[in-house]
Design a protein around this motif. Structure first.
Motif, PDB file in Angstrom:
ATOM      1  N   VAL A 157       0.867  -1.180   0.000  1.00 43.12           N
ATOM      2  CA  VAL A 157       0.000   0.000   0.000  1.00 43.12           C
ATOM      3  C   VAL A 157       0.901   1.226   0.000  1.00 43.12           C
ATOM      4  N   GLN A 158       0.639   2.144  -0.896  1.00 44.37           N
ATOM      5  CA  GLN A 158       1.456   3.361  -0.938  1.00 44.37           C
ATOM      6  C   GLN A 158       0.565   4.585  -0.889  1.00 44.37           C
ATOM      7  N   ARG A 159       1.135   5.665  -0.337  1.00 44.68           N
ATOM      8  CA  ARG A 159       0.405   6.926  -0.369  1.00 44.68           C
ATOM      9  C   ARG A 159       0.616   7.583  -1.728  1.00 44.68           C
ATOM     10  N   VAL A 160      -0.468   7.817  -2.434  1.00 43.78           N
ATOM     11  CA  VAL A 160      -0.405   8.503  -3.720  1.00 43.78           C
ATOM     12  C   VAL A 160      -1.332   9.700  -3.614  1.00 43.78           C
ATOM     13  N   ALA A 161      -0.774  10.889  -3.821  1.00 47.04           N
ATOM     14  CA  ALA A 161      -1.537  12.138  -3.707  1.00 47.04           C
ATOM     15  C   ALA A 161      -2.281  12.195  -2.367  1.00 47.04           C
ATOM     16  N   GLY A 162      -1.566  11.807  -1.311  1.00 48.83           N
ATOM     17  CA  GLY A 162      -2.126  11.946   0.030  1.00 48.83           C
ATOM     18  C   GLY A 162      -3.087  10.845   0.445  1.00 48.83           C
ATOM     19  N   ARG A 163      -3.368   9.918  -0.480  1.00 45.70           N
ATOM     20  CA  ARG A 163      -4.300   8.839  -0.109  1.00 45.70           C
ATOM     21  C   ARG A 163      -3.656   7.490  -0.360  1.00 45.70           C
ATOM     22  N   GLY A 206      -4.925  -1.274  -7.340  1.00 51.46           N
ATOM     23  CA  GLY A 206      -5.027   0.123  -7.752  1.00 51.46           C
ATOM     24  C   GLY A 206      -6.145   0.901  -7.092  1.00 51.46           C
ATOM     25  N   GLN A 207      -6.892   0.274  -6.185  1.00 50.50           N
ATOM     26  CA  GLN A 207      -8.064   0.936  -5.605  1.00 50.50           C
ATOM     27  C   GLN A 207      -7.691   1.634  -4.283  1.00 50.50           C
ATOM     28  N   ARG A 208      -8.590   2.470  -3.811  1.00 49.64           N
ATOM     29  CA  ARG A 208      -8.290   3.336  -2.670  1.00 49.64           C
ATOM     30  C   ARG A 208      -9.317   3.215  -1.548  1.00 49.64           C
ATOM     31  N   ARG A 209     -10.035   2.115  -1.511  1.00 50.64           N
ATOM     32  CA  ARG A 209     -11.007   1.945  -0.424  1.00 50.64           C
ATOM     33  C   ARG A 209     -10.420   0.985   0.601  1.00 50.64           C
ATOM     34  N   PHE A 210     -10.330   1.462   1.856  1.00 48.21           N
ATOM     35  CA  PHE A 210      -9.702   0.650   2.888  1.00 48.21           C
ATOM     36  C   PHE A 210     -10.622   0.474   4.087  1.00 48.21           C
ATOM     37  N   GLY A 211     -10.500  -0.670   4.730  1.00 47.96           N
ATOM     38  CA  GLY A 211     -11.268  -0.940   5.932  1.00 47.96           C
ATOM     39  C   GLY A 211     -10.322  -1.098   7.113  1.00 47.96           C
ATOM     40  N   GLY A 237      -5.137  -1.690  14.261  1.00 48.78           N
ATOM     41  CA  GLY A 237      -4.853  -0.315  13.870  1.00 48.78           C
ATOM     42  C   GLY A 237      -4.446  -0.153  12.413  1.00 48.78           C
ATOM     43  N   ARG A 238      -4.105  -1.257  11.776  1.00 48.52           N
ATOM     44  CA  ARG A 238      -3.774  -1.144  10.363  1.00 48.52           C
ATOM     45  C   ARG A 238      -5.063  -1.130   9.541  1.00 48.52           C
ATOM     46  N   ALA A 239      -4.924  -0.993   8.223  1.00 46.95           N
ATOM     47  CA  ALA A 239      -6.096  -1.018   7.345  1.00 46.95           C
ATOM     48  C   ALA A 239      -5.844  -2.018   6.231  1.00 46.95           C
ATOM     49  N   TYR A 240      -6.913  -2.497   5.624  1.00 44.48           N
ATOM     50  CA  TYR A 240      -6.756  -3.452   4.520  1.00 44.48           C
ATOM     51  C   TYR A 240      -7.579  -2.997   3.323  1.00 44.48           C
ATOM     52  N   CYS A 241      -7.139  -3.425   2.141  1.00 41.33           N
ATOM     53  CA  CYS A 241      -7.843  -3.056   0.910  1.00 41.33           C
ATOM     54  C   CYS A 241      -9.122  -3.882   0.798  1.00 41.33           C
ATOM     55  N   VAL A 242     -10.258  -3.206   0.728  1.00 39.24           N
ATOM     56  CA  VAL A 242     -11.517  -3.951   0.678  1.00 39.24           C
ATOM     57  C   VAL A 242     -11.822  -4.418  -0.748  1.00 39.24           C
ATOM     58  N   SER A 243     -11.175  -3.831  -1.747  1.00 38.66           N
ATOM     59  CA  SER A 243     -11.532  -4.163  -3.132  1.00 38.66           C
ATOM     60  C   SER A 243     -11.051  -5.555  -3.532  1.00 38.66           C
ATOM     61  N   CYS A 244      -9.815  -5.904  -3.145  1.00 46.17           N
ATOM     62  CA  CYS A 244      -9.273  -7.178  -3.616  1.00 46.17           C
ATOM     63  C   CYS A 244      -9.140  -8.193  -2.494  1.00 46.17           C
ATOM     64  N   VAL A 245      -9.870  -7.967  -1.388  1.00 46.32           N
ATOM     65  CA  VAL A 245      -9.722  -8.841  -0.228  1.00 46.32           C
ATOM     66  C   VAL A 245     -10.175 -10.267  -0.543  1.00 46.32           C
ATOM     67  N   GLY A 246     -11.002 -10.424  -1.570  1.00 48.45           N
ATOM     68  CA  GLY A 246     -11.470 -11.767  -1.946  1.00 48.45           C
ATOM     69  C   GLY A 246     -10.348 -12.677  -2.398  1.00 48.45           C
ATOM     70  N   GLU A 276      -2.605  -5.510   3.367  1.00 46.13           N
ATOM     71  CA  GLU A 276      -2.713  -4.581   4.494  1.00 46.13           C
ATOM     72  C   GLU A 276      -1.680  -3.467   4.382  1.00 46.13           C
ATOM     73  N   THR A 277      -1.977  -2.353   5.020  1.00 40.66           N
ATOM     74  CA  THR A 277      -0.984  -1.288   5.119  1.00 40.66           C
ATOM     75  C   THR A 277       0.231  -1.845   5.850  1.00 40.66           C
ATOM     76  N   GLY A 278       1.418  -1.463   5.404  1.00 40.08           N
ATOM     77  CA  GLY A 278       2.650  -1.916   6.052  1.00 40.08           C
ATOM     78  C   GLY A 278       3.126  -3.280   5.574  1.00 40.08           C
TER      79      GLY A 278
END
Ligand SMILES: [Zn+2]
Length: 425
Positions: free
Chosen positions: A31-37, A44-49, A54-63, A68-70
């Motif tokens: 996960v990388q910060r691109v333009a602050g997000r 390539g998606q930007r929706r996280f749960g 305390g970390r977050a995970y990508c909800v788009s490709c979780v299937g 996860e972040t980090g």
């Protein structure tokens, strides 16, 4: 097991750890910060749960496997493919198909993407054979991807039969992976999430099909997985691709005639009240289905609502026809479609899951509630395109049964008639 060209999460790497070494792979932040997000580097998606720690995970490709972040993605280097076998298909292309195939070869030689715009039943699979053969003969990797499992299942044996000496990898959700290391891959677009800059030729079939068109993640995955030219195949291309082809930004070939040279069946509009649907079929529709059966045809009955499938297949059974119904979440779906193919059923009630990729000879098509919002232009053209596929029965009838005319119906009829006109020129 070689996992050339894959990009995997640590969890996925652990699954294949016994057979491969991480030493070959390059780790990148998942996960990388691109333009602050945050942006998921796999899809390539930007929706996280949020996660509990305390970390977050990508909800788009979780299937597929959680990103996860980090965490890191491991990208394995691309290697050239083992040499594929020659084309073993012994058919011949029609002059129109051969011209379309040549145009695609020219696009690829120029390093330019290409749109194959071919009506349903034009034989677009065969048109790609010369291009695939050329790539396989140069140690290149070819992926033929589609959003639909049904299309993968229909296509894989045909490609294998056309390239008998070439190993073919087949991938879709629920099938064990990693796939075999093969020069030719047939897979769902979802599977492309697991590759990075790997395929020299990417063929995206049914590029307008749900869920590809509504899921930017899948387009992103195909772009990431490709390292060369992309060929788009469609009978109903999305507007953006039509514009790109018209403007010459990508190459294109159009086939407005079916392989047997006959025009597309033009749907007949039947306006009627559908108040007793799905418990009962409208009487004229029931009579029509029975008449198709007497004429030696099977029927596909398309419906907009999963809940209609069972009551309507029972209604068809009451006509004395052997009928069944399928929808996307039906566990017995593949078996029922197979039974229909093999002539064990007279009528199959289905949602749009069978709108494409299914070729059944002597098949009439009835779209019930054709004015429903579920059915857009592309879906209506595709459903109508299931009829008239065989050269000895090119005029299988198609009915659009609806309470009202809709814009999508008007667009579909215009497009079908337009293709038929173009085909005569
Ligand atoms: Zn993701």
């Amino acid at each position: 097991m070689m996992i050339s060209g894959m990009q995997l999460t640590a969890r996925e790497c652990a699954k294949v750890a016994a057979t491969t070494s991480l030493a070959q792979a390059t780790a990148v932040p998942a996960v990388q910060r691109v333009a602050g997000r945050w942006q998921c580097q796999r899809c390539g998606q930007r929706r996280f749960g949020p996660l509990a720690d305390g970390r977050a995970y990508c909800v788009s490709c979780v299937g597929m496997s959680r990103v996860e972040t980090g965490s890191q993605l491991w990208r394995f280097p691309h290697t050239p493919a083992p040499l594929g076998g020659p084309l073993t298909w012994r058919g011949t292309l029609t002059p129109a198909q051969a011209r379309a195939a040549q145009a695609a070869l020219a696009s690829v030689a120029a390093g330019r993407d290409h749109l194959f715009w071919a009506v349903t039943g034009a034989g677009k699979t065969e048109m790609l054979f010369p291009l695939i053969a050329q790539c396989l003969g140069q140690h290149q990797r070819v992926a033929w991807v589609t959003p639909r499992i049904d299309v993968v299942l229909e296509l894989a044996p045909r490609l294998q039969a056309a390239f008998i000496g070439t190993p073919v990898a087949i991938g879709y959700g629920g099938r064990p992976w990693p796939m075999r290391d093969a020069p030719l891959t047939v897979a769902t677009t979802h599977q492309m999430l697991r590759y990075y800059r790997h395929f020299d030729l990417m063929i995206i079939d049914e590029v307008d099909a749900f869920p590809f068109s509504q899921t930017p993640m899948l387009a992103y995955a195909c772009t990431q997985a490709a390292r060369g030219v992309t060929v788009f195949l469609s009978a109903t291309p999305p507007d953006a691709l039509r514009r790109a082809a018209r403007a010459g930004r990508i190459g294109s070939s159009m086939l407005s005639r079916r392989f047997h040279g006959q025009p597309l069946p033009v749907p007949v509009m039947r306006l009627m009240k559908l108040t007793r649907v799905p418990d009962q079929l409208p009487l004229v529709a029931a009579r029509w289905l029975a008449a198709q059966h007497r004429a030696g045809r099977v029927s596909l009955l398309f419906v907009p609502d999963t809940r209609w499938v069972v009551p309507l297949s029972q209604a068809v059974q009451r006509l004395g026809l052997r009928a069944s119904g399928v929808h996307a979440r039906d566990p017995a779906r593949l078996g029922k479609v197979q039974a229909f193919r093999q002539g064990q059923l007279d009528c199959l009630v289905t949602t749009t899951i069978l709108e494409r990729g299914v070729t059944i000879p002597h098949c009439a098509v009835l779209v019930l509630a054709a004015d429903d919002r579920q059915f857009d232009r592309a879906a209506l053209v595709q459903m109508a395109g299931r009829a008239g596929r065989a050269s000895d029965s090119p005029d299988d009838p198609v009915w659009f049964v609806a309470a009202h005319f809709s814009l999508a119906i008007a667009q579909a009829l215009t497009e079908i008639r337009g293709m038929n006109r173009r085909g005569w020129r």
